[in-house]
Design an enzyme around this catalytic site. Structure first.
Site, PDB file in Angstrom:
ATOM      1  N   GLU A  11       8.454   4.917  -6.125  1.00 57.13           N
ATOM      2  CA  GLU A  11       9.462   3.933  -6.546  1.00 57.13           C
ATOM      3  C   GLU A  11      10.872   4.516  -6.381  1.00 57.13           C
ATOM      4  O   GLU A  11      11.718   4.395  -7.272  1.00 57.13           O
ATOM      5  CB  GLU A  11       9.229   3.497  -8.008  1.00 57.13           C
ATOM      6  CG  GLU A  11       7.847   2.928  -8.278  1.00 57.13           C
ATOM      7  CD  GLU A  11       7.656   1.490  -7.789  1.00 57.13           C
ATOM      8  OE1 GLU A  11       8.571   0.937  -7.125  1.00 57.13           O
ATOM      9  OE2 GLU A  11       6.573   0.945  -8.049  1.00 57.13           O
ATOM     10  N   GLY A  23       0.804  -1.226   0.000  1.00 57.78           N
ATOM     11  CA  GLY A  23       0.000   0.000   0.000  1.00 57.78           C
ATOM     12  C   GLY A  23       0.834   1.271   0.000  1.00 57.78           C
ATOM     13  O   GLY A  23       0.326   2.341   0.352  1.00 57.78           O
TER      14      GLY A  23
HETATM   15  P1  ADP Z   1       2.631  -0.959  -3.237  1.00 58.83           P
HETATM   16  O1  ADP Z   1       2.793   0.441  -3.771  1.00 58.83           O
HETATM   17  O2  ADP Z   1       3.200  -1.126  -1.857  1.00 58.83           O
HETATM   18  O3  ADP Z   1       3.105  -2.027  -4.191  1.00 58.83           O
HETATM   19  P2  ADP Z   1      -0.141  -0.537  -3.791  1.00 58.83           P
HETATM   20  O4  ADP Z   1      -0.542   0.724  -3.089  1.00 58.83           O
HETATM   21  O5  ADP Z   1       0.182  -0.439  -5.260  1.00 58.83           O
HETATM   22  O6  ADP Z   1       1.068  -1.196  -3.013  1.00 58.83           O
HETATM   23  O7  ADP Z   1      -1.288  -1.644  -3.676  1.00 58.83           O
HETATM   24  C1  ADP Z   1      -1.887  -2.008  -2.458  1.00 58.83           C
HETATM   25  C2  ADP Z   1      -3.129  -2.809  -2.802  1.00 58.83           C
HETATM   26  O8  ADP Z   1      -2.752  -4.045  -3.386  1.00 58.83           O
HETATM   27  C3  ADP Z   1      -3.973  -3.213  -1.620  1.00 58.83           C
HETATM   28  O9  ADP Z   1      -4.847  -2.211  -1.178  1.00 58.83           O
HETATM   29  C4  ADP Z   1      -4.748  -4.405  -2.174  1.00 58.83           C
HETATM   30  O10 ADP Z   1      -5.889  -3.960  -2.874  1.00 58.83           O
HETATM   31  C5  ADP Z   1      -3.807  -4.979  -3.221  1.00 58.83           C
HETATM   32  N1  ADP Z   1      -3.166  -6.267  -2.867  1.00 58.83           N
HETATM   33  C6  ADP Z   1      -2.911  -7.267  -3.746  1.00 58.83           C
HETATM   34  N2  ADP Z   1      -2.231  -8.268  -3.144  1.00 58.83           N
HETATM   35  C7  ADP Z   1      -2.049  -7.933  -1.860  1.00 58.83           C
HETATM   36  C8  ADP Z   1      -1.395  -8.539  -0.729  1.00 58.83           C
HETATM   37  N3  ADP Z   1      -0.798  -9.726  -0.830  1.00 58.83           N
HETATM   38  N4  ADP Z   1      -1.401  -7.880   0.455  1.00 58.83           N
HETATM   39  C9  ADP Z   1      -2.021  -6.692   0.563  1.00 58.83           C
HETATM   40  N5  ADP Z   1      -2.634  -6.057  -0.457  1.00 58.83           N
HETATM   41  C10 ADP Z   1      -2.654  -6.641  -1.662  1.00 58.83           C
END
Ligand code: ADP
Length: 185
Positions: free
Chosen positions: A89, A20
């Site tokens: 990122e 997130g």
């Molecule tokens: P990050 O930027 O850390 O990669 P994002 O903000 O893009 O995370 O995405 C978070 C979202 O991903 C969550 O709100 C949920 O909808 C989705 N999601 C998919 N897989 C998972 C997981 N394994 N754990 C938590 N959220 C997940």
């Protein structure tokens, strides 16, 4: 109690993929805009997962961003009256960004950097350890482990080709806890 607060700081949002970070970054950007602050959002040009000119979360939330290939390009786009600089990122940005961020924060700019603290081998990722050490505020988020459902602090790579940087989303990576995370030998 009255606490005197001066403007200018570095906030770091870190954690594994799917924790997130982008959602949290977008939330802070939106609130700064509500507060009528001048905000500029940047992301490294190599991350074009969903949209080359937006910070995009895995849940499809997005906010417009300027894709930059290096620090020089970021500086070219930076407006002198910007009050909030958001970077997504940040693990992919180069080390020359560190003194720039320090300077911005010292001059009263609120800098918010989101990025992966660990690569898929569980090792510190790019400039993130330095940003974390220099930050005024750190938010470390957890995802959900796709194997056991526990809180996940690591990113498991599901495809074993290429180097440290393999830009991709759900198909190439999954969130894992410390115990379910595997590092290829
Ligand atoms: P990050 O930027 O850390 O990669 P994002 O903000 O893009 O995370 O995405 C978070 C979202 O991903 C969550 O709100 C949920 O909808 C989705 N999601 C998919 N897989 C998972 C997981 N394994 N754990 C938590 N959220 C997940």
């Amino acid at each position: 109690m009255f606490v005197h607060q001066r403007q200018g700081s570095l906030e770091v949002i870190c954690g594994p993929m799917f924790s997130g970070k982008s959602e949290e970054l977008i939330r802070r950007i939106k609130r700064a805009i509500i507060a009528k602050q001048k905000v500029q959002v940047f992301k490294p040009a190599l991350d074009d997962r969903y949209d080359v000119s937006a910070v995009a979360s895995h849940s499809q939330r997005k906010h417009e961003a300027i894709a930059v290939k290096d620090t020089t390009e970021l500086l070219r786009h930076l407006d002198p009256d910007t009050q909030v600089v958001a970077l997504d990122e940040a693990q992919f940005l180069d080390e020359s960004l560190i003194p720039i961020i320090e300077d911005l924060a010292n001059r009263g700019v609120r800098v918010i950097a989101g990025g992966l603290d660990q690569d898929s081998n569980g090792e510190p990722f790019g400039i993130m350890p330095i940003l974390l050490a220099k930050a005024d505020y750190v938010t470390k988020l957890q995802a959900i482990c796709m194997v056991c459902g526990a809180l996940a602090s690591r990113t498991q790579r599901m495809v074993h080709t290429g180097g440290q940087v393999l830009v991709g989303a759900a198909e190439a990576y999954e969130a894992r806890c410390r115990h379910c995370h595997e590092v290829p030998h």
